[in-house]
Design a protein around this motif. Sequence first.
Motif: not given
Length: 65
Positions: A3-13, A16-26
């Motif tokens: 599994l190769s992941l892009p170079d992304a900061n885990i706190s940004k990921v 992103l998940l928190q924003i999506l959750h706050q917006r009802g999942g999308e």
Amino acid sequence: MSLSLPDANISKVIGLLQILHQRGGEHETVNLASDLQMHAENLLPVTEAAETLGFITISGGKIRL
């Protein structure tokens, strides 16, 4: 299988998940960068990492948990 992941900061990921959750999942992809207080070009590795890990799907201009 490797599994190769892009170079992304885990706190940004997580952000992103928190924003999506706050917006009802999308959320509209066009508004996401400003909501995360990021430049659009910096958002791509974050969304790719989250999608590779199976946390989100991206389709039709929307990102969904």
